[in-house]
Write a protein that holds these residues in place. Sequence first.
Motif, PDB file in Angstrom:
ATOM      1  N   VAL A 100      46.766  27.186  35.458  1.00  0.00           N
ATOM      2  CA  VAL A 100      46.895  28.586  35.859  1.00  0.00           C
ATOM      3  C   VAL A 100      46.986  28.618  37.373  1.00  0.00           C
ATOM      4  O   VAL A 100      46.121  28.060  38.069  1.00  0.00           O
ATOM      5  CB  VAL A 100      45.699  29.429  35.382  1.00  0.00           C
ATOM      6  CG1 VAL A 100      45.828  30.865  35.879  1.00  0.00           C
ATOM      7  CG2 VAL A 100      45.594  29.396  33.863  1.00  0.00           C
ATOM      8  N   VAL A 101      48.025  29.244  37.901  1.00  0.00           N
ATOM      9  CA  VAL A 101      48.214  29.348  39.345  1.00  0.00           C
ATOM     10  C   VAL A 101      47.745  30.727  39.787  1.00  0.00           C
ATOM     11  O   VAL A 101      48.346  31.747  39.440  1.00  0.00           O
ATOM     12  CB  VAL A 101      49.694  29.127  39.728  1.00  0.00           C
ATOM     13  CG1 VAL A 101      49.883  29.298  41.235  1.00  0.00           C
ATOM     14  CG2 VAL A 101      50.151  27.741  39.282  1.00  0.00           C
ATOM     15  N   GLY A 102      46.636  30.773  40.518  1.00  0.00           N
ATOM     16  CA  GLY A 102      46.055  32.031  40.978  1.00  0.00           C
ATOM     17  C   GLY A 102      44.745  32.321  40.280  1.00  0.00           C
ATOM     18  O   GLY A 102      44.654  32.235  39.054  1.00  0.00           O
ATOM     19  N   SER A 103      43.713  32.679  41.062  1.00  0.00           N
ATOM     20  CA  SER A 103      42.382  32.889  40.491  1.00  0.00           C
ATOM     21  C   SER A 103      41.941  34.339  40.555  1.00  0.00           C
ATOM     22  O   SER A 103      40.753  34.638  40.633  1.00  0.00           O
ATOM     23  CB  SER A 103      41.351  32.016  41.222  1.00  0.00           C
ATOM     24  OG  SER A 103      41.148  32.477  42.555  1.00  0.00           O
ATOM     25  N   GLY A 104      42.912  35.270  40.515  1.00  0.00           N
ATOM     26  CA  GLY A 104      42.550  36.669  40.404  1.00  0.00           C
ATOM     27  C   GLY A 104      42.025  36.976  39.014  1.00  0.00           C
ATOM     28  O   GLY A 104      41.976  36.098  38.138  1.00  0.00           O
ATOM     29  N   PRO A 105      41.623  38.217  38.756  1.00  0.00           N
ATOM     30  CA  PRO A 105      41.067  38.553  37.439  1.00  0.00           C
ATOM     31  C   PRO A 105      41.982  38.196  36.278  1.00  0.00           C
ATOM     32  O   PRO A 105      41.506  37.744  35.226  1.00  0.00           O
ATOM     33  CB  PRO A 105      40.844  40.065  37.539  1.00  0.00           C
ATOM     34  CG  PRO A 105      40.630  40.305  38.991  1.00  0.00           C
ATOM     35  CD  PRO A 105      41.540  39.347  39.698  1.00  0.00           C
ATOM     36  N   ASN A 106      43.292  38.368  36.432  1.00  0.00           N
ATOM     37  CA  ASN A 106      44.206  38.033  35.341  1.00  0.00           C
ATOM     38  C   ASN A 106      44.328  36.526  35.140  1.00  0.00           C
ATOM     39  O   ASN A 106      44.358  36.044  34.005  1.00  0.00           O
ATOM     40  CB  ASN A 106      45.581  38.642  35.593  1.00  0.00           C
ATOM     41  CG  ASN A 106      45.628  40.106  35.241  1.00  0.00           C
ATOM     42  OD1 ASN A 106      45.217  40.516  34.168  1.00  0.00           O
ATOM     43  ND2 ASN A 106      46.134  40.915  36.161  1.00  0.00           N
ATOM     44  N   GLY A 107      44.414  35.783  36.236  1.00  0.00           N
ATOM     45  CA  GLY A 107      44.480  34.335  36.108  1.00  0.00           C
ATOM     46  C   GLY A 107      43.241  33.772  35.447  1.00  0.00           C
ATOM     47  O   GLY A 107      43.319  32.903  34.563  1.00  0.00           O
ATOM     48  N   LEU A 108      42.070  34.288  35.852  1.00  0.00           N
ATOM     49  CA  LEU A 108      40.828  33.802  35.257  1.00  0.00           C
ATOM     50  C   LEU A 108      40.676  34.266  33.813  1.00  0.00           C
ATOM     51  O   LEU A 108      40.144  33.525  32.977  1.00  0.00           O
ATOM     52  CB  LEU A 108      39.641  34.258  36.099  1.00  0.00           C
ATOM     53  CG  LEU A 108      39.526  33.603  37.481  1.00  0.00           C
ATOM     54  CD1 LEU A 108      38.365  34.200  38.264  1.00  0.00           C
ATOM     55  CD2 LEU A 108      39.360  32.091  37.370  1.00  0.00           C
ATOM     56  N   SER A 114      32.454  43.204  43.911  1.00  0.00           N
ATOM     57  CA  SER A 114      33.427  42.799  42.893  1.00  0.00           C
ATOM     58  C   SER A 114      33.332  41.325  42.546  1.00  0.00           C
ATOM     59  O   SER A 114      33.707  40.913  41.445  1.00  0.00           O
ATOM     60  CB  SER A 114      34.842  43.117  43.384  1.00  0.00           C
ATOM     61  OG  SER A 114      35.005  44.496  43.607  1.00  0.00           O
ATOM     62  N   GLN A 115      32.839  40.526  43.483  1.00  0.00           N
ATOM     63  CA  GLN A 115      32.734  39.082  43.257  1.00  0.00           C
ATOM     64  C   GLN A 115      31.881  38.758  42.034  1.00  0.00           C
ATOM     65  O   GLN A 115      32.057  37.707  41.411  1.00  0.00           O
ATOM     66  CB  GLN A 115      32.126  38.417  44.495  1.00  0.00           C
ATOM     67  CG  GLN A 115      32.195  36.890  44.485  1.00  0.00           C
ATOM     68  CD  GLN A 115      33.599  36.380  44.727  1.00  0.00           C
ATOM     69  OE1 GLN A 115      34.302  36.879  45.606  1.00  0.00           O
ATOM     70  NE2 GLN A 115      34.009  35.373  43.974  1.00  0.00           N
ATOM     71  N   SER A 116      30.986  39.659  41.656  1.00  0.00           N
ATOM     72  CA  SER A 116      30.130  39.373  40.501  1.00  0.00           C
ATOM     73  C   SER A 116      30.954  39.254  39.226  1.00  0.00           C
ATOM     74  O   SER A 116      30.618  38.470  38.332  1.00  0.00           O
ATOM     75  CB  SER A 116      29.061  40.466  40.349  1.00  0.00           C
ATOM     76  OG  SER A 116      29.651  41.726  40.070  1.00  0.00           O
ATOM     77  N   ILE A 117      32.034  40.012  39.119  1.00  0.00           N
ATOM     78  CA  ILE A 117      32.926  39.896  37.962  1.00  0.00           C
ATOM     79  C   ILE A 117      33.622  38.542  37.980  1.00  0.00           C
ATOM     80  O   ILE A 117      33.706  37.845  36.956  1.00  0.00           O
ATOM     81  CB  ILE A 117      33.951  41.038  37.961  1.00  0.00           C
ATOM     82  CG1 ILE A 117      33.242  42.383  37.823  1.00  0.00           C
ATOM     83  CG2 ILE A 117      34.977  40.840  36.860  1.00  0.00           C
ATOM     84  CD1 ILE A 117      34.164  43.588  37.951  1.00  0.00           C
ATOM     85  N   ILE A 118      34.108  38.154  39.139  1.00  0.00           N
ATOM     86  CA  ILE A 118      34.781  36.854  39.285  1.00  0.00           C
ATOM     87  C   ILE A 118      33.815  35.717  38.991  1.00  0.00           C
ATOM     88  O   ILE A 118      34.164  34.736  38.318  1.00  0.00           O
ATOM     89  CB  ILE A 118      35.357  36.720  40.707  1.00  0.00           C
ATOM     90  CG1 ILE A 118      36.442  37.781  40.943  1.00  0.00           C
ATOM     91  CG2 ILE A 118      35.903  35.320  40.949  1.00  0.00           C
ATOM     92  CD1 ILE A 118      37.606  37.730  39.980  1.00  0.00           C
ATOM     93  N   ASP A 119      32.589  35.832  39.489  1.00  0.00           N
ATOM     94  CA  ASP A 119      31.608  34.763  39.269  1.00  0.00           C
ATOM     95  C   ASP A 119      31.307  34.585  37.787  1.00  0.00           C
ATOM     96  O   ASP A 119      31.116  33.454  37.308  1.00  0.00           O
ATOM     97  CB  ASP A 119      30.322  35.075  40.035  1.00  0.00           C
ATOM     98  CG  ASP A 119      30.488  34.948  41.546  1.00  0.00           C
ATOM     99  OD1 ASP A 119      31.507  34.384  41.986  1.00  0.00           O
ATOM    100  OD2 ASP A 119      29.602  35.437  42.280  1.00  0.00           O
ATOM    101  N   ALA A 120      31.263  35.693  37.031  1.00  0.00           N
ATOM    102  CA  ALA A 120      31.006  35.591  35.590  1.00  0.00           C
ATOM    103  C   ALA A 120      32.155  34.884  34.878  1.00  0.00           C
ATOM    104  O   ALA A 120      31.942  34.033  34.002  1.00  0.00           O
ATOM    105  CB  ALA A 120      30.788  36.978  34.997  1.00  0.00           C
ATOM    106  N   LEU A 121      33.387  35.214  35.248  1.00  0.00           N
ATOM    107  CA  LEU A 121      34.551  34.545  34.660  1.00  0.00           C
ATOM    108  C   LEU A 121      34.564  33.070  35.019  1.00  0.00           C
ATOM    109  O   LEU A 121      34.821  32.203  34.176  1.00  0.00           O
ATOM    110  CB  LEU A 121      35.835  35.221  35.145  1.00  0.00           C
ATOM    111  CG  LEU A 121      36.120  36.622  34.597  1.00  0.00           C
ATOM    112  CD1 LEU A 121      37.206  37.298  35.424  1.00  0.00           C
ATOM    113  CD2 LEU A 121      36.539  36.549  33.142  1.00  0.00           C
ATOM    114  N   THR A 122      34.280  32.779  36.275  1.00  0.00           N
ATOM    115  CA  THR A 122      34.283  31.393  36.744  1.00  0.00           C
ATOM    116  C   THR A 122      33.220  30.561  36.031  1.00  0.00           C
ATOM    117  O   THR A 122      33.477  29.424  35.621  1.00  0.00           O
ATOM    118  CB  THR A 122      34.041  31.359  38.262  1.00  0.00           C
ATOM    119  OG1 THR A 122      35.078  32.090  38.915  1.00  0.00           O
ATOM    120  CG2 THR A 122      34.035  29.931  38.783  1.00  0.00           C
TER     121      THR A 122
END
Length: 498
Positions: free
Chosen positions: A13-21, A231-239
Motif C-alpha cells: 500500500v502506497v500512502g499511510s492516510g486513513p484510506n491506505g491504512l 486525529s493521530q489517535s485514529i491513525i495510531d489505532a489503525l497502525t
Amino acid sequence: MSAHPSPALDAVVVGSGPNGLAAAVTLARAGLRIQVLESQDTIGGGARTLDLGLADGIVHDLCSAVHPLALASPFFEAFDLGARGVDLIAPEASYAQPLDDEPAAIAWHDADRTAEGLGADGPTWRATLGTLARHQDLVAELALGDKRSIPRALLTTPHTLAIAPLFGALVGLQGSPAWDLPLRTERARALLGGVAAHAIGRIPSLGLAATSALLGTIAHGAGWPIPVGGSQSIIDALTADLRAHGGEIVTGHRVRTWRDVPPARAVLLDTTAGAAADILANRLPRSLESALRGFGHGDAAAKVDFVLSGPVPWRDAEVGRAGTQHLGGTRAQMAAAEAEVAAGRLPDHPVTLVSDPSVADPSRRGGELRPLWSYAHVPAGDPSDPTELVTRQIERFAPEFRDVIVSSRGISAADMAHHNPALVGGDITMGGVTMASMIARPTPRWDPYRLGATSWYLCSAATPPGPGVHGMNGWHAARRVLRHEFGLRGTPDLSPGS
C-alpha cells in the motif's frame, strides 16, 4: 507488474492516510503479508497530529481535526474505534454559523433543541434533518457506498422507501436554484448552507448539497466528534492493528515510479489520480492514463494554526460551545465568496472553518494555552500566506480575537502539498466535488479502483465515495483486491477481538 516469480509480499500500500491504512488493515486481517510505504517521516497523511513548535505542550492537527464520519462510517463501525481506546467526544453543539446582524444559528447535537432556535423553520428542520438523523446508519450507507452496487439497506431496511427519497429531495432542492426551499429564514438557510463548506466549490451545486445533507444528518445523529489527543489517535489505532496482524510500515520512502515498489501480488495507491498515472506511466491503456491525468483538482484550502491564550472571544458567546464554526455569513455571502474562488480570485471574506478542539478535549490545553485550527477557501495553488486573511475573517465575528493570539503558522494553498503530497495546490478533496465527479471518480469505469487489467488499484479519496476520514475508499478497494487477486470472497472480521 513485476516478473518476480514468488514475491515476498502479498500486497503493498502506497500512502499511510486513513484510506491506505484501512486497506492495509483489511488485507492483513485476511492473512496477507502487507507493507505500507509512506513518503513522509510520520504516518497518517491528512490525519496526523504534530507539535509544530508554536508553544510548549500544544499539538496541532495537520489537516483534519473534527470527524463527523468517524462514528458514521461502516468501516470504522466494524473496526470499533471505541473498543481500541479512541475516545471520540461530540460537543453539545456540532457547528455554529455566526452572522453579522443577528444572533448566530447553532446546530446543537440535539435536533429538537436546534429546531427550537430556528423559529418559523423549526418544524421543517425537525421534519427533514431530524428525521434523517434518526436513520443515520441508513443515510451513511447510501452516501458512503461505492456508487457501483446497490446498497444493502435499499433491499433490507423497511425505512428506505421513506428515508432515501427524503435525503434525495433535500439534496435536489439545496443543490438547485430552488435552494431557498423549504427553509424560509436566513438563519436556517445559512446554518444548512455552511455545512457545504466542508467541500469547496460553487454553491448551489448538487455535490456540495450532498455533503451538506450527509454531514447535517450526522450532526444530529452521532454528532461531530473530536478525538481525544488529536486525529493521530485514529491513525495510531489503525497502525497498531496492522502491526498486530503482521503488517509493516516503512516511512521516508517516496514512490515516484513503479520501480520504487517492491515485488508484490497487488499494489494499492492511496494517492491522487494524477500521481497514479505518473507511477504507472506508459504501463496503462492510453485512454485510462489520460483519464487519470484529466481528473481535475478542485479549489483549495489554505491553513492557519493558532495558539491562543484563551477561548475565541466570539461576539455571540453561544458560538464557542460548538466544536466547529463556519465563518461565511449569510448563504448569499458564502455563495459570492465561493464564486470568487472558482473564478481564481482571492475573496476579501473567504469561507473559513474554525475549530477549537479543547472545547471537547480539555487535555489539548497547556495551562491557559490552547490550539485553534482553521482553514480558508482560496483559489487552487494560491501562494499567499493566509494568516492575515483568516485572522480578519475570525475578527468579523470575534472583534477582540487578536488579543488572544500567542503565535500562529500559515500555510498557503501552494505549500499544502509539502506536508502531504496528496494535497496538490491545496486541494483537500483530491478532486472537484460535483455530483458527476463523485460518481465517476476518477473515471466512469465500472470498477473505479482497479487500474486497467493490472494488479494495481487506487484506494484514495480520488475514488468513490470521495473525501473524508471514513476509510471507505480503502475498504472498498481492499475487498476488490481480495476477490480479484486472491480469490477470497467475503469481508474479513475487523473487530478488536478477532
